[in-house]
Design an enzyme around this catalytic site. Structure first.
Site, short mmCIF file in Angstrom:
data_model
loop_
_atom_site.label_atom_id
_atom_site.label_comp_id
_atom_site.label_asym_id
_atom_site.label_seq_id
_atom_site.Cartn_x
_atom_site.Cartn_y
_atom_site.Cartn_z
N LYS A 185 -3.54 29.54 33.78
CA LYS A 185 -4.21 30.32 32.93
C LYS A 185 -3.99 29.45 31.96
O LYS A 185 -3.05 29.08 30.93
CB LYS A 185 -3.71 32.01 33.15
CG LYS A 185 -4.01 32.36 34.63
CD LYS A 185 -4.08 34.16 34.90
CE LYS A 185 -4.26 34.76 35.87
NZ LYS A 185 -4.64 35.98 36.36
N TYR A 224 -13.18 35.87 41.03
CA TYR A 224 -12.61 36.91 40.81
C TYR A 224 -13.55 37.95 41.32
O TYR A 224 -13.68 39.27 40.49
CB TYR A 224 -12.51 37.24 39.70
CG TYR A 224 -11.36 36.37 39.16
CD1 TYR A 224 -9.43 36.99 39.85
CD2 TYR A 224 -10.84 35.42 38.48
CE1 TYR A 224 -8.27 36.64 38.93
CE2 TYR A 224 -9.40 34.92 37.42
CZ TYR A 224 -8.12 35.71 38.59
OH TYR A 224 -7.09 35.21 38.21
N ASN A 282 -1.72 36.60 31.64
CA ASN A 282 -0.63 36.76 32.44
C ASN A 282 -0.27 35.18 33.31
O ASN A 282 0.24 35.60 33.91
CB ASN A 282 -0.19 37.60 33.37
CG ASN A 282 -1.63 37.90 34.48
OD1 ASN A 282 -2.22 37.30 34.05
ND2 ASN A 282 -1.86 38.69 35.06
N HIS A 314 -2.25 32.21 38.09
CA HIS A 314 -2.79 33.10 39.24
C HIS A 314 -1.78 32.85 40.54
O HIS A 314 -1.49 31.48 40.53
CB HIS A 314 -4.46 33.05 39.64
CG HIS A 314 -4.78 32.87 41.42
ND1 HIS A 314 -4.73 34.53 41.48
CD2 HIS A 314 -5.09 32.80 42.08
CE1 HIS A 314 -5.57 34.99 41.78
NE2 HIS A 314 -5.41 33.28 42.85
N GLU A 348 -9.05 30.32 49.11
CA GLU A 348 -8.92 30.11 47.39
C GLU A 348 -8.19 28.51 47.16
O GLU A 348 -9.25 27.90 46.17
CB GLU A 348 -8.29 30.60 46.53
CG GLU A 348 -8.38 32.39 46.69
CD GLU A 348 -7.32 33.15 45.90
OE1 GLU A 348 -7.90 34.44 45.74
OE2 GLU A 348 -6.86 32.77 45.34
P1 ATP Z 1 -3.92 37.55 40.05
O1 ATP Z 1 -5.17 38.06 40.76
O2 ATP Z 1 -4.64 36.97 38.65
O3 ATP Z 1 -3.41 36.66 40.38
P2 ATP Z 1 -2.97 39.53 40.32
O4 ATP Z 1 -3.19 39.65 41.69
O5 ATP Z 1 -1.11 40.14 39.78
O6 ATP Z 1 -3.54 38.81 39.44
P3 ATP Z 1 -5.49 41.47 40.26
O7 ATP Z 1 -5.13 43.27 40.80
O8 ATP Z 1 -5.73 40.27 41.21
O9 ATP Z 1 -4.02 41.45 40.12
O10 ATP Z 1 -5.94 41.01 38.79
C1 ATP Z 1 -6.18 40.04 39.28
C2 ATP Z 1 -6.32 39.88 36.93
O11 ATP Z 1 -7.24 40.26 36.64
C3 ATP Z 1 -4.66 40.11 36.78
O12 ATP Z 1 -4.06 39.09 36.16
C4 ATP Z 1 -5.41 39.95 35.14
O13 ATP Z 1 -5.06 39.15 34.73
C5 ATP Z 1 -6.16 41.05 35.06
N1 ATP Z 1 -6.15 42.52 35.43
C6 ATP Z 1 -5.54 43.17 36.31
N2 ATP Z 1 -5.55 44.01 36.14
C7 ATP Z 1 -5.74 44.68 34.54
C8 ATP Z 1 -5.90 45.48 33.36
N3 ATP Z 1 -5.44 47.07 34.26
N4 ATP Z 1 -5.84 45.20 32.37
C9 ATP Z 1 -6.56 43.96 31.92
N5 ATP Z 1 -6.49 42.88 33.17
C10 ATP Z 1 -5.99 42.98 34.50
MG MG Z 2 -5.03 38.62 42.53
#
Ligand code: ATP
Ligand code: MG
Length: 138
Positions: A9, A49, A112, A115, A126
């Site tokens: 990211k 997303y 974070n 992804h 994806e």
């Molecule tokens: P990713 O899909 O990016 O790999 P993930 O699967 O661990 O991450 P998801 O629940 O799919 O988490 O959320 C997608 C992304 O949205 C997260 O990586 C984060 O950047 C953001 N995100 C999710 N929850 C929150 C939150 N509560 N506050 C801020 N950002 C969030």
């Molecule tokens: Mg995710």
């Protein structure tokens, strides 16, 4: 063999840790089938997303994902989806295990570092979102 999609990211690209993250991935035995650095449009990020549309963090997520370059990689390995999720760690770096990518490089739950696909089905979808089959090595 499974496929999973990695996105390094914009926060991690800005921190200049792309090389370290790729090393962590290849040390775990993942094969890189395709890799490119791109800048996502709002449409790309919104579509990628889309499952989170309507959640309170969605607009911030799209804004963040378009804030700089990203590196996308199609990865292949046995159990790629679960093993890659273990390597990156929990969404929130405060909850991520030691030695995970997010523990080392993520700043916050929003920013974070990486992804990872969350299921075998989504791994296939994806990878296809970013790569044509011709762009993936055999
Ligand atoms: P990713 O899909 O990016 O790999 P993930 O699967 O661990 O991450 P998801 O629940 O799919 O988490 O959320 C997608 C992304 O949205 C997260 O990586 C984060 O950047 C953001 N995100 C999710 N929850 C929150 C939150 N509560 N506050 C801020 N950002 C969030
Ligand atoms: Mg995710």
């Amino acid at each position: 063999m499974e496929r999973t999609l990695c996105i390094i990211k914009p926060d991690a690209v800005r921190k200049n840790v792309v090389g370290e993250i790729i090393a962590m991935i290849t040390e775990k035995g993942f094969r890189i089938l395709g890799m490119k650095m791109i800048r996502l449009s709002s449409q790309d990020a919104g579509e990628f997303y889309a499952v989170h549309k309507g959640r309170p963090f969605y607009n911030d997520l799209v804004e963040f994902m378009t804030s700089g370059n990203v590196v996308v990689m199609a990865l292949e390995k046995e159990n790629a989806v679960v093993d890659y999720r273990a390597l990156i760690g929990a969404t929130d770096p405060a909850e991520a295990e030691e030695e995970t990518v997010r523990k080392r490089f993520a700043s916050s739950k929003g920013e974070n570092a990486v992804h990872g696909s969350d299921s075998v089905e989504n791994g296939i979808k994806e990878v296809a979102f970013f790569f044509s089959e011709r762009e993936l090595i055999g």
